[in-house]
Design a protein around this motif. Structure first.
Motif, PDB file in Angstrom:
ATOM      1  N   ARG A 149       0.843  -1.197   0.000  1.00  0.00           N
ATOM      2  CA  ARG A 149       0.000   0.000   0.000  1.00  0.00           C
ATOM      3  C   ARG A 149       0.875   1.242   0.000  1.00  0.00           C
ATOM      4  O   ARG A 149       1.793   1.359   0.808  1.00  0.00           O
ATOM      5  CB  ARG A 149      -0.905   0.015   1.229  1.00  0.00           C
ATOM      6  N   ASP A 150       0.573   2.172  -0.876  1.00  0.00           N
ATOM      7  CA  ASP A 150       1.313   3.424  -0.923  1.00  0.00           C
ATOM      8  C   ASP A 150       1.178   4.161   0.401  1.00  0.00           C
ATOM      9  O   ASP A 150       0.082   4.261   0.970  1.00  0.00           O
ATOM     10  CB  ASP A 150       0.787   4.316  -2.054  1.00  0.00           C
TER      11      ASP A 150
ATOM     12  N   SER B 263       4.783  -0.226   2.419  1.00  0.00           N
ATOM     13  CA  SER B 263       5.681   0.240   1.356  1.00  0.00           C
ATOM     14  C   SER B 263       7.129   0.217   1.805  1.00  0.00           C
ATOM     15  O   SER B 263       8.017  -0.157   1.040  1.00  0.00           O
ATOM     16  CB  SER B 263       5.310   1.660   0.923  1.00  0.00           C
TER      17      SER B 263
ATOM     18  N   LEU C 139       8.935   7.137   0.025  1.00  0.00           N
ATOM     19  CA  LEU C 139       7.500   7.159  -0.207  1.00  0.00           C
ATOM     20  C   LEU C 139       7.150   7.792  -1.545  1.00  0.00           C
ATOM     21  O   LEU C 139       6.131   7.455  -2.160  1.00  0.00           O
ATOM     22  CB  LEU C 139       6.783   7.902   0.928  1.00  0.00           C
TER      23      LEU C 139
ATOM     24  N   ALA D  51       8.521   5.183  -6.243  1.00  0.00           N
ATOM     25  CA  ALA D  51       8.222   3.751  -6.306  1.00  0.00           C
ATOM     26  C   ALA D  51       9.342   2.969  -6.979  1.00  0.00           C
ATOM     27  O   ALA D  51       9.649   1.835  -6.578  1.00  0.00           O
ATOM     28  CB  ALA D  51       6.909   3.525  -7.042  1.00  0.00           C
TER      29      ALA D  51
END
Length: 414
Positions: free
Chosen positions: A220-221, A299, A367, A370
Motif C-alpha cells: 500500500r502506498d 511500502s 515514499l 516507487a
C-alpha cells in the motif's frame, strides 16, 4: 572433515521469548540436521504471547527446578566435586564483587543451572551452548567445568556493549565463541579476542528466507512499518519525531509500530503531543503471522536504532533482515553492525542515529519514489538470501561446533 555433535544443550535466560525468534529458528535448523537439542531456560515461562514455532519446542525445555530439587542437586555437586565448585564460586566472586547485583543474579542462575544437572546428564550433551554473554554463558561456563563438557556461546549486543561478565575468562575457556557481526568482533578486542583466534567466529543471526516471499503487488502506498521491542536502543522516539515532521510537510502516510516494552507510555504520550493518533498505531506485540502480513502490505520498513548514553545499541536487528527478505525498501541507521547488512543507496538507506530530520527525509524520499523502492527492495532481498539466511548460517554454526569438539581433526583437514 569433522563430525557434527549429536547432542547439544542450549542455555537461555527465558524460553520462549517473543523477541528471540532467531534462537527458535536456529534450534529448528539444528534439529533438521539430526542434532538432539535440549533447552535449559533459567527462568520459568512468563510471556503472554508465545509464537507457535516456540510452542512446538516446549517438550525439549528444562526449566528451573523446585527449591528442594535444586538443593539436593547442589549439595551432591558440592560433595562430589568440592574443588571444582570452590573454583567456580571463587571465580564469580573475584570477577563480579564490584557489581553486587550481577554477582547475586549470577549465583541465582548458577543455582538453577546446577539444580538442572540431573536432567542435563540424562541427555548427556556433547556441547553446552549459550545465547548471550551474560548469565546464560556464565551457567554454560560453570556447567562445562562441573560436567567436563565443552561449552560455547553466542554474544549479541548489550551483553558485550554495556556488560562485562567474565568476558575475558569466557573467551579464553570456550571451545567456541560466536558473535553476530564484524563490528562485535572488533569490539571484543578489549577482552582478548585476538588471543581467542579462530575460536572467535562471526555467524549471522538469520531469517527463514523460504517463508518470506516478496509480494510487491500487495504493498500500500504510504504504509510504513517498524517492528521491535519498545526499548531505548530502538530509537522509536526518533521515528515518531520524524513522523511529526512528515505530517507538518503534508506527506501522506500511515505507520504501524509493532512491539511491546517499557517505553510504551512515553511513546504514546509523544504520539498524543504530536497529534499522530490517526496515522500511527501501536498495536503491541503480535504473532509472527501478523508481523509478516504487515511486512507484505507496507511500502517501507524503518528501523531507527540509536546508541544510548550508556553505550547500549542494537546488534543487527532481525526484524530488519525479515523486511529486506520480503523485498522491502528499508531505512536504517549507522549503528553497530547494521551497515554490514545495508549498503547505503544500494540495499537500503542509512542515516545518522538520532537525526529525526534526516530520517524524515529518507522516509519521504522512499515514499515518493516507487522505482527506487523496487530497486532497493530487490537488492535487499538478495543480500539477505546470500548472507543472512538461517539455513546457511546454521550449517556454518554446526560446522564450527564440530571443529570445537574435534580441534585436532579440523587442524588436520586444513
Amino acid at each position: 572433515m569433522t563430525s557434527q555433535p549429536q547432542r547439544v544443550l542450549y542455555i537461555v535466560s527465558l524460553f520462549p521469548c517473543w523477541s528471540e525468534t532467531f534462537i527458535v529458528r536456529e534450534i529448528e535448523q539444528l534439529l533438521a540436521h539430526g542434532v538432539d537439542v535440549r533447552i535449559l531456560s533459567l527462568k520459568r515461562p512468563s510471556e503472554t504471547l508465545v509464537q507457535a514455532r516456540a510452542a512446538a519446542l516446549m517438550d525439549r525445555v528444562v526449566g528451573p527446578p523446585s527449591f528442594p530439587a535444586a538443593l539436593v542437586a547442589v549439595t551432591m555437586q558440592v560433595l562430589r566435586r568440592p574443588l571444582r565448585m570452590a573454583g567456580v564460586l571463587g571465580t564469580l566472586v573475584a570477577q563480579l564483587w564490584r557489581s553486587p547485583v550481577s554477582l547475586a543474579k549470577s549465583l541465582v542462575a548458577l543455582w538453577r543451572g546446577i539444580g538442572a544437572l540431573p536432567a542435563i546428564r540424562r541427555q548427556d550433551p556433547q556441547l553446552i551452548h549459550a545465547h548471550w554473554a551474560t548469565y546464560p554463558s556464565t551457567v554454560a561456563w560453570a556447567l562445562g567445568r562441573l560436567a567436563d563438557t565443552p561449552f560455547s556461546f553466542t554474544c549479541h549486543a548489550h551483553d558485550i556493549f554495556i556488560e562485562d561478565q567474565l568476558l575475558r575468562r569466557k573467551l579464553s575457556d570456550a571451545a567456541l565463541a560466536v558473535t553476530i557481526s564484524g563490528f562485535n568482533r572488533r569490539h571484543l578486542a578489549r577482552w582478548g579476542a585476538a588471543e581467542a583466534g579462530e575460536r572467535l567466529q562471526v555467524v549471522h543471526c538469520g531469517v527463514d528466507f523460504a517463508e518470506l516471499p516478496a509480494q510487491e503487488s500487495a504493498r500500500r502506498d504510504g504504509a510504513i512499518v517498524s517492528v521491535g521491542r519498545l526499548d531505548p536502543i530502538k530509537g522509536f522516539d526518533v521515528l515518531i519525531a520524524a513522523l511529526g515532521t512528515l505530517r507538518e510537510r503534508g506527506v501522506p502516510f500511515d505507520c504501524h509500530l509493532i512491539g511491546e516494552g517499557p517505553l510504551r507510555p512515553r511513546l504514546e504520550a509523544q504520539r498524543r503531543s504530536l497529534q499522530l493518533e490517526p496515522v500511527l498505531s501501536l498495536p503491541g506485540a503480535q504473532p509472527q503471522e501478523k508481523v509478516r502480513s504487515a511486512l507484505v502490505e507496507a511500502s517501507i520498513f524503518v528501523m531507527p536504532s540509536v546508541v544510548t548514553p550508556e553505550g547500549n545499541q542494537d546488534g543487527i536487528p532481525v526484524a530488519l533482515m525479515e523486511a529486506m527478505a520480503c523485498g522491502m525498501a528499508v531505512v536504517g541507521t549507522r549503528v553497530s553492525g547494521i551497515p554490514e547488512l545495508i549498503e547505503h543507496d544500494v540495499s537500503g538507506i542509512l542515516v545518522e542515529p538520532g537525526d529525526s530530520q534526516a530520517l524524515a527525509g529518507a522516509i519521504e524520499r522512499l515514499l515518493s519514489d516507487a522505482a527506487l523502492r523496487q530497486r532497493l527492495g530487490a537488492v535487499a532481498r538478495e543480500r539477505v538470501r546470500q548472507d543472512f539466511n538461517v539455513a546457511a548460517e546454521t550449517r556454518r554454526l554446526l560446522s564450527l561446533f564440530g571443529r570445537a569438539l574435534h580441534p585436532q581433526g579440523a587442524a588436520d583437514a586444513r
